[in-house]
Design an enzyme around this catalytic site. Sequence first.
Site, PDB file in Angstrom:
ATOM      1  N   LYS A  42      10.420   1.506  -0.673  1.00 13.69           N
ATOM      2  CA  LYS A  42       9.288   0.734  -0.135  1.00 13.69           C
ATOM      3  C   LYS A  42       9.697  -0.722   0.062  1.00 13.69           C
ATOM      4  CE  LYS A  42       4.363  -0.164  -1.147  1.00 13.69           C
ATOM      5  NZ  LYS A  42       3.269  -0.012  -2.140  1.00 13.69           N
ATOM      6  N   SER A  54      -1.090   1.923  -0.120  1.00 17.83           N
ATOM      7  CA  SER A  54      -0.243   1.120   0.727  1.00 17.83           C
ATOM      8  C   SER A  54       1.155   1.688   0.956  1.00 17.83           C
ATOM      9  CB  SER A  54      -0.099  -0.289   0.129  1.00 17.83           C
ATOM     10  OG  SER A  54       0.570  -0.229  -1.119  1.00 17.83           O
ATOM     11  N   SER A  92      -1.944   3.004  -4.740  1.00 14.80           N
ATOM     12  CA  SER A  92      -1.021   3.041  -3.599  1.00 14.80           C
ATOM     13  C   SER A  92       0.092   4.064  -3.666  1.00 14.80           C
ATOM     14  CB  SER A  92      -0.393   1.669  -3.386  1.00 14.80           C
ATOM     15  OG  SER A  92      -1.304   0.863  -2.693  1.00 14.80           O
TER      16      SER A  92
HETATM   17  N1  GLN Z   1      -5.929   0.137  -1.866  1.00 12.38           N
HETATM   18  C1  GLN Z   1      -5.855  -0.773  -2.970  1.00 12.38           C
HETATM   19  C2  GLN Z   1      -5.886  -2.193  -2.467  1.00 12.38           C
HETATM   20  O1  GLN Z   1      -5.985  -2.356  -1.309  1.00 12.38           O
HETATM   21  C3  GLN Z   1      -4.658  -0.514  -3.800  1.00 12.38           C
HETATM   22  C4  GLN Z   1      -3.387  -0.997  -3.227  1.00 12.38           C
HETATM   23  C5  GLN Z   1      -2.215  -0.775  -4.121  1.00 12.38           C
HETATM   24  O2  GLN Z   1      -2.268   0.042  -5.039  1.00 12.38           O
HETATM   25  N2  GLN Z   1      -1.176  -1.536  -3.884  1.00 12.38           N
HETATM   26  O3  GLN Z   1      -5.817  -3.124  -3.198  1.00 12.38           O
END
Ligand code: GLN
Length: 491
Positions: free
Chosen positions: A78, A158, A182
């Site tokens: 990532k 994400s 995410s």
């Molecule tokens: N969807 C969540 C956010 O937007 C979690 C994102 C994540 O785990 N990095 O903050």
Amino acid sequence: MTALTSLTLAEARAGFAKKQFSAAELTEAHLAAIEGARSLNAFVLETPERALEMAKASDARIATGTAGPLEGIPLAIKDMFCTAGVRTAACSRILHNFVPTYESTVTANLWRDGAVLLGKTNNDEFAMGSSNETSHCGPVTSPWRRKGSNTPISPGGSSGGSAAAVAAQLCLGATGTDTGGSIRQPAAFTGTVGIKPTYGRCSRWGIVAFASSLDQAGPFARSVRDAALLLGSMAGHDQKDTTSVDRPVPDYAAAAGRSIKGMRIGIPKEYRIDGMPAEIEKLWEQGRAWLKAAGAEMVEVSLPHTKYALPAYYIVAPAEASSNLARYDGVRYGLRVPGRDISALYEKTRAEGFGPEVRRRIMIGTYVLSAGYFDAYYVRAQKVRTLIKKDFEDAFAGGVHAMLTPATPSAAFGIGEKSGGDPVEMYLNDVFTVTVNMAGLPGISVPAGLDAHGLPLGLQLIGRPFDEETLFSLGQVIEYAAGRFQPEKWW
Ligand code: GLN
């Protein structure tokens, strides 16, 4: 023989040992698959030369009997993980030209064990999002489609690029980060396995910080056992991250396949939310039945503060983000937009460098931390966080070994279907995953079925602190019962 890109880690290792193929051939097969799948936009940077160089070094070690546990295994990373000499931009314009001079501890651990870097994967900008649509590099298209439809589907976020890359067989595994879901949400959306370990299990050193008290790294894989093998390499104490924990790393792979007889599995009643689709409820019921059939006992538990988790998360996470992202000022990293004085340079750089979702988070975070609002929002959210953690502690103290919940409130949605208007609609995706980050617990998402349109659905297992082993044992039971899921190739 199975195609080289569809192997499990164990199969790949056996293939090397029997000299059926070399690490270089395995890497070449994946590089070709990546090239053929550029339309998915899963990778934001391909590193073919480095990959082949690493694979050749693996072949040399295999030949001399000095192979590491992940020797020659091609992985995707990532874009949140700093990779020395390889651009790391967190998919943000503000870091568009940032080439770290250092390697994150998690990726260094993977290379130490022999893994091969194929490239960097797409993610929501600074990992803020649930659909990969906030990425400066554009959205990722899931390799999954609804039956009989060409509508492009989101792989979730994400870590959408990593999830899509694993599902589309562009790599044998990938890394993700999980601040509020995410890893687990994109895993559920793509029919892959994803685990967020306990806070402190993996070092955060060298990972671009989003919300430091919630961020954790973890793997994506196509099987529970592969995820266990990857986590075994990623995890460990690191002097460079004082929140990483000095405990031995268990043999996670050995836990996948262990009996779950006599385990007590908590079913949190507050996760039965209004408006939950019938097929999610059915999947959850099916999961309970599978675990029961393998000898576990289901017990209803109550986590009364669950409904406050999402609002509290969307105070704590932006607050920490606003502080972490203060360093992107146009002076030290990445983009610089000149202005007439230093303040103008800061303002212009940040206005042009950050996308709308990141700007929204910085503004919310700065607001909730500002004098006069700090107690009403931030301090309150931290108190709620303590109560959420206590809910879990009470349930575990009552003799529950782990909990079973759906991973997401729905199957994957189409690109653009949720990103048009109200951001809260997107935030609601995280309803089953954020509690786990708020409490610092381990959570795994395991593919468990397909919805009426043929899109994957996942079940989540939540464990006691540092008891990832139980999650792998339970996850393996679900995988055996549900089978593994693979999209049909159309790209
Ligand atoms: N969807 C969540 C956010 O937007 C979690 C994102 C994540 O785990 N990095 O903050």
